[in-house]
Design a protein around this motif. Structure first.
Motif, PDB file in Angstrom:
ATOM      1  N   PRO A 107       8.987  18.434  -7.974  1.00 14.31           N
ATOM      2  CA  PRO A 107       9.383  18.347  -9.385  1.00 14.31           C
ATOM      3  C   PRO A 107       9.982  17.004  -9.795  1.00 14.31           C
TER       4      PRO A 107
ATOM      5  N   TYR B 204      13.873  32.445 -16.821  1.00 14.57           N
ATOM      6  CA  TYR B 204      14.876  31.789 -15.967  1.00 14.57           C
ATOM      7  C   TYR B 204      16.270  32.029 -16.530  1.00 14.57           C
TER       8      TYR B 204
ATOM      9  N   ASP C 282      21.425  26.556  -9.045  1.00 15.74           N
ATOM     10  CA  ASP C 282      20.295  25.697  -8.691  1.00 15.74           C
ATOM     11  C   ASP C 282      18.947  26.367  -8.982  1.00 15.74           C
TER      12      ASP C 282
ATOM     13  N   THR D  30      15.281  26.933 -10.364  1.00 14.03           N
ATOM     14  CA  THR D  30      14.079  26.147 -10.654  1.00 14.03           C
ATOM     15  C   THR D  30      13.458  26.679 -11.936  1.00 14.03           C
ATOM     16  N   TYR D  31      13.272  25.802 -12.910  1.00 16.05           N
ATOM     17  CA  TYR D  31      12.768  26.269 -14.202  1.00 16.05           C
ATOM     18  C   TYR D  31      12.093  25.112 -14.936  1.00 16.05           C
TER      19      TYR D  31
ATOM     20  N   PRO E  79       9.952  19.732 -15.551  1.00 22.39           N
ATOM     21  CA  PRO E  79      10.975  20.380 -14.715  1.00 22.39           C
ATOM     22  C   PRO E  79      12.383  20.192 -15.283  1.00 22.39           C
TER      23      PRO E  79
ATOM     24  N   PRO F 208      18.119  20.314 -11.609  1.00 21.29           N
ATOM     25  CA  PRO F 208      18.755  21.245 -10.662  1.00 21.29           C
ATOM     26  C   PRO F 208      20.269  21.193 -10.822  1.00 21.29           C
TER      27      PRO F 208
END
Length: 766
Positions: free
Chosen positions: A327, A696, A726, A728-729, A750, A753
Motif C-alpha cells: 500500500p 472498515y 492499525d 487496513t482500509y 490506501p 496506518p
C-alpha cells in the motif's frame, strides 16, 4: 425666609437635574462572536444590585449606571464585564456547544435559532474542530451525519452530501461552499475547502440537501465556513507547533488585536509531511487576515483575505493487488513522472453592513480570488489560471403581518471567472529514471469565461407562537464561453463555442413547530440543480453538446430536534428523499478524456441521527458523549449507459451506512481527552455493482494538558494517536476505473496506518 428656601429648593432641583443629564448613558450592541449576528433578548444584570434589562431586536442596550454586569442568553456562555460611562460597547458572546439548538444561525441569512430552522442544518463548533489534529479537515466533516469526505491524500479529496457528488471522479462538485460571504465554488461548480488552515475556522454550518434557496446551484447542500474573529478589547499572540508520523511537522502563529470597536486577526502556518506513500510529500504555507470594524451604530465593515501556497506530490490510486500487498507504493507512472500539484490561491473580500433603521438593513460583499496551478501528470502537464470576482448583496427586513412577525431577505449574487488552461507533452519517459516530469510541446490552449447570477428571496412568518412558515425562491442563470487558442488543424478541431443554460427557478417551502418547550419538528420541500461543466459538454469532434441538461432534483424532508433530561441530551433526527433526474455521467473515451451524457435518474432515501449527552457538568469535571449515524439507501432509479442497464443498482461511491461515536472529558485541573470511533460501511465501486469496497472501522485518541502560569500566559500540551488498531482500509475510492494497456484498474487510495501526532500551543494575552 420662605422666599430664600424656595429659591434654594429650585436651585437644588436644577442642579440635580443638570447632574443627571450630564451623566451619559452606557450604550452598546451584543453580537455572536463568530459570525457577528446581533443577539436580542440578552439578559443584562447589574451584579451590584438586582436590576436587569434585555437587549432589543437589534441587539442594542442602554443602561445608566456604571457597574459590573453579566450577559446571559440561552445557547451562549455567560460573560461578565465592567461597564463605564462615556463608552459604546460591542459585546461578543461565545457559543455554548452544550446548547446548540439555541444558537443563532445565519446559514439562510435570516438569523434564527437552530431549533426554529425548517431545514436540516448541522453546526460543527470550534470544540468539535479541535477534537483531533489540525491537519486534515476530513475527520471534522465526517462526524456530521449525511456528510462523507474521502481523503486519498491531504490534497486529494471528495466531499459528498446525501450521496450528491459521489460520481465526480476528481474533487468535489455539486456542493456549494462559502468562506463567510465569499464563494469557494468555481463557475463550473467545483469546490475546494481542504486547503484552508483549520486554525482559522471557528465554525461550520452545513445545510444538507437542495434546501438552500439563497445559494443557488447545489443539489447536495452548502458548507458555510465561519472564520475566527479577534476578540474586542484584547491583544494576544498564540503560537503552536506539532510533529508526527510520516515526517509531519507544523507551525502556526496567530496575532490578535482588538479595541472597543475594531478587531484584527492574522494567522500564518506552515505544514510539511513526507506522507505514508511514495511520491507523497506535502508542503503548504498559508496566511490569512480577518478584521471587523464597527464604525458607528449603523455602519460595520469587515475584511477577509486568505492565501495558500501548496506543493504536493501525487501518489494516485493503485490496483487491488498493490493495495493489499504494497500500500505504500505510488501508481507506477505517477512515481516515474514524479507527478505533483504546485498551486497558489487567494481570496479577498470586503463586506459592508448598513442598518437603515430598526427594521431594515443591507449587507453587501465584494470579492475576488485567483488560482494558479502547475500539475505534471503522466499523460500531460497542465497549467491553469483562474481569476474570479463578484458581488453579493441582500436586504434583510422584519415587520408585522397580521400582527405576527414577518422576516424576509431579498438579494442577488453576480459571479464571473476566467479560466485559462494549457496542456503540454510530458517527456519523462525520454529521460533517465529520477528525472521526473519534463515539459514538451504544447497540446492545447483554452480560455474559458464562466458567469452566473442568483436572485433570491426568502421569508419566515410566525404563524403562531410555536409555528414558523418559510418560503424561498432562487433564480439562476449560468453561461460559459470557450475560446480555443490552439492552432486549428485536421487533428485539432476548433472547440470554441458558447453554452448558456435556461433560467432555472428553484422554490422552497418549509414549516417548523415547537410542540413543546424542548422539542420541535420541521419539514420542507425544495428544488435544486447542479450546472454542467464546459468540459462535460465537449464532444470528441470538438463540438459542444447543446442537448445536455443540468441535473435537477426535489428534496422531501421531515425531522425533529430538541432536548431531553433537563437539556442534558440533545438530539436531531431527519428522514428524507432526494430525487434526481437528468443524471450526468462522465464516460471515459481515453486515459484523460471524458464526455458527459444524461443517463437517467437516482433516488436517495436516507436517515440521519445525532445524539449528544452531557453525563457530567461540574466545575471540576465535565464528560459528554456523541453518537452520529447515517443510513444511505441510494439507488439508480433509471440508468442506461449504452448497452448497459444499471437501473435498480446501488449508487456508486457511497457507503451503506456510517456510524460515529466518541467521549470527551475536560477537567478544571487541566487534563482533557477524547476518543472517537468511526465505522464506514461497504460501498459499490462500479455501476454494475460487481465490486464493493470493504467496510472498515477507525479509532482515534487524543489527550492533553492545559495550564495557566498566570492570567496572561496559557500553555497546552497534547498527544494524539490515529487508527489505534492499525486497520487496513481504502480512504478514497476511484469509481469505475478503467485499466489501460492490459493493466488492472486502479480503484484504491490506501488510508494511513497507525500514526501519532504531538505538539503544544502557547497563548499570551497582553
Amino acid at each position: 425666609m420662605h422666599f430664600i428656601k424656595k429659591r434654594i429648593t429650585i436651585f437644588l432641583i436644577i442642579g440635580f437635574t443638570l447632574n443627571a443629564l450630564g451623566q451619559s448613558k452606557i450604550k452598546g450592541k451584543i453580537i455572536d462572536k463568530d459570525n457577528g449576528i446581533i443577539l436580542s433578548n440578552v439578559q443584562i444584570t447589574n451584579l451590584n444590585n438586582p436590576t436587569s434589562v434585555v437587549s432589543n431586536l437589534n441587539g442594542t442596550f442602554e443602561i445608566s449606571e456604571a457597574s459590573t454586569y453579566s450577559f446571559k442568553k440561552e445557547g451562549y456562555l455567560e460573560k461578565i464585564l465592567d461597564l463605564k460611562h462615556d463608552s459604546y460597547y460591542i459585546i461578543q458572546l461565545m457559543m455554548n456547544p452544550s446548547e446548540l439548538n439555541e444558537v443563532i444561525i445565519n446559514s439562510n441569512h435570516i438569523p434564527k435559532k437552530l431549533k426554529e430552522a425548517v431545514t436540516s442544518i448541522n453546526i460543527v463548533p470550534l470544540k468539535a474542530i479541535e477534537l483531533g489534529n489540525d491537519i486534515n479537515i476530513a475527520s471534522v466533516l465526517n462526524r456530521t451525519p449525511g456528510v462523507f469526505m474521502q481523503s486519498g491524500a491531504l490534497n486529494t479529496n471528495r466531499i459528498t452530501i446525501r450521496g450528491i457528488g459521489s460520481r465526480n471522479l476528481f474533487g468535489t462538485a455539486k456542493i456549494r461552499a462559502y468562506f463567510k460571504d465569499i464563494p469557494l465554488t468555481t463557475g463550473s461548480g467545483e469546490t475546494t475547502i481542504e486547503d484552508f488552515e483549520l486554525n482559522t475556522i471557528s465554525r461550520f454550518e452545513i445545510v444538507k440537501g437542495a434546501a438552500s434557496s439563497i445559494y443557488g446551484a447545489g443539489l447536495g447542500g452548502t458548507v458555510h465556513i465561519t472564520p475566527k474573529n479577534a476578540f474586542l478589547n484584547q491583544s494576544a499572540i498564540n503560537t503552536g507547533i506539532s510533529v508526527g508520523s510520516f515526517g509531519l511537522s507544523k507551525g502556526t502563529i496567530n496575532i490578535n488585536h482588538g479595541n472597543a470597536t475594531h478587531s484584527f486577526r492574522a494567522t500564518q502556518s506552515y505544514t510539511h509531511s513526507d506522507g505514508y506513500r511514495e511520491n507523497n510529500k506535502y508542503n503548504r504555507q498559508t496566511f490569512s487576515i480577518n478584521s471587523s470594524h464597527y464604525l458607528n451604530k449603523k455602519n460595520e465593515l469587515s475584511f477577509l483575505a486568505s492565501y495558500v501556497d501548496l506543493k504536493a506530490f501525487i501518489p494516485s490510486s493503485i490496483n487491488e493487488e498493490t493495495f493489499l500487498n504494497s500500500p505504500k507504493s505510488a501508481a507506477f507512472t505517477w512515481k516515474q513522472s514524479q507527478g505533483f500539484e504546485n498551486s497558489k490561491r487567494a481570496i479577498f473580500g470586503l463586506s459592508w453592513n448598513y442598518q437603515y433603521n430598526n427594521h431594515i438593513k443591507q449587507i453587501t460583499s465584494i470579492f475576488t480570488s485567483f488560482h494558479d496551478a502547475y500539475e505534471p501528470r503522466p499523460f500531460n502537464i497542465l497549467k491553469e489560471n483562474t481569476l474570479a470576482m463578484g458581488i453579493r448583496s441582500r436586504i434583510l427586513g422584519n415587520s408585522k403581518l397580521f400582527n405576527k412577525t414577518f422576516n424576509w431577505t431579498l438579494g442577488g449574487e453576480l459571479f464571473k471567472d476566467t479560466y485559462k488552461s494549457e496542456t503540454f507533452e510530458n517527456l519523462y519517459r525520454n529521460f533517465p529514471n529520477g528525472t521526473g516530469s519534463v515539459e514538451g510541446n504544447q497540446l492545447s490552449n483554452f480560455k474559458e469565461r464562466r458567469s452566473y447570477y442568483n436572485a433570491f428571496f426568502e421569508t419566515t412568518y410566525k404563524l403562531s407562537r410555536n409555528t414558523i412558515l418559510s418560503t424561498g425562491l432562487n433564480l439562476n442563470q449560468t453561461s460559459y464561453n470557450l475560446k480555443d487558442k490552439f492552432p486549428i488543424s485536421a487533428n485539432n478541431l476548433d472547440q470554441s463555442g458558447s453554452f448558456k443554460f435556461k433560467n432555472i427557478i428553484s422554490p422552497k417551502f418549509g414549516i417548523s413547530n415547537q410542540i413543546s418547550k424542548n422539542i420541535g419538528i420541521y419539514s420542507n420541500i425544495s428544488h435544486g440543480f447542479s450546472p454542467i461543466s464546459l468540459d462535460e459538454t465537449l464532444l470528441p469532434d470538438g463540438q459542444l453538446n447543446t442537448n445536455l441538461k443540468p441535473e435537477t432534483g426535489w428534496n422531501f424532508e421531515i425531522g425533529t430536534r430538541g432536548t431531553f433530561i433537563n437539556n442534558r441530551l440533545q438530539f436531531n433526527l431527519t428522514l428524507y428523499r432526494l430525487s434526481i433526474k437528468n443524471l450526468l455521467v462522465s464516460r471515459r473515451t481515453a486515459q484523460d478524456e471524458f464526455i458527459g451524457i444524461n443517463a437517467g435518474s437516482t433516488k436517495h432515501d436516507g436517515l440521519e441521527l445525532s445524539l449528544n449527552y452531557q453525563w457530567l457538568q461540574k466545575e471540576i469535571l465535565s464528560i459528554n458523549t456523541f453518537v452520529n449515524y447515517t443510513f444511505n439507501n441510494f439507488k439508480f432509479k433509471e440508468f442506461i449507459d449504452g448497452e448497459n442497464n444499471f437501473s435498480g443498482n446501488d449508487l456508486t461511491g457511497v457507503p451503506s451506512d456510517i456510524f460515529n461515536t466518541g467521549i470527551n472529558i475536560e477537567s478544571s485541573f487541566g487534563i482533557y481527552g477524547n476518543i472517537n470511533f468511526q465505522y464506514v460501511g461497504d460501498m459499490p465501486i462500479t455501476d454494475s455493482n460487481n465490486l464493493y469496497s470493504d467496510s472498515y472501522s477507525l479509532t482515534n485518541f487524543k489527550i492533553g494538558y492545559k495550564t495557566s502560569f498566570n492570567k496572561k500566559l496559557n500553555f497546552n500540551l497534547f498527544l494524539g494517536i490515529n487508527n489505534i488498531f492499525d486497520e487496513t482500509y481504502a480512504s478514497q475510492i476511484l469509481i469505475n476505473a478503467s485499466g489501460f494497456n492490459g493493466n488492472a484498474p486502479r480503484y484504491y487510495y490506501p488510508g494511513n496506518p497507525l500514526n501519532y501526532y504531538t505538539g503544544m500551543n502557547i497563548n499570551y494575552v497582553f
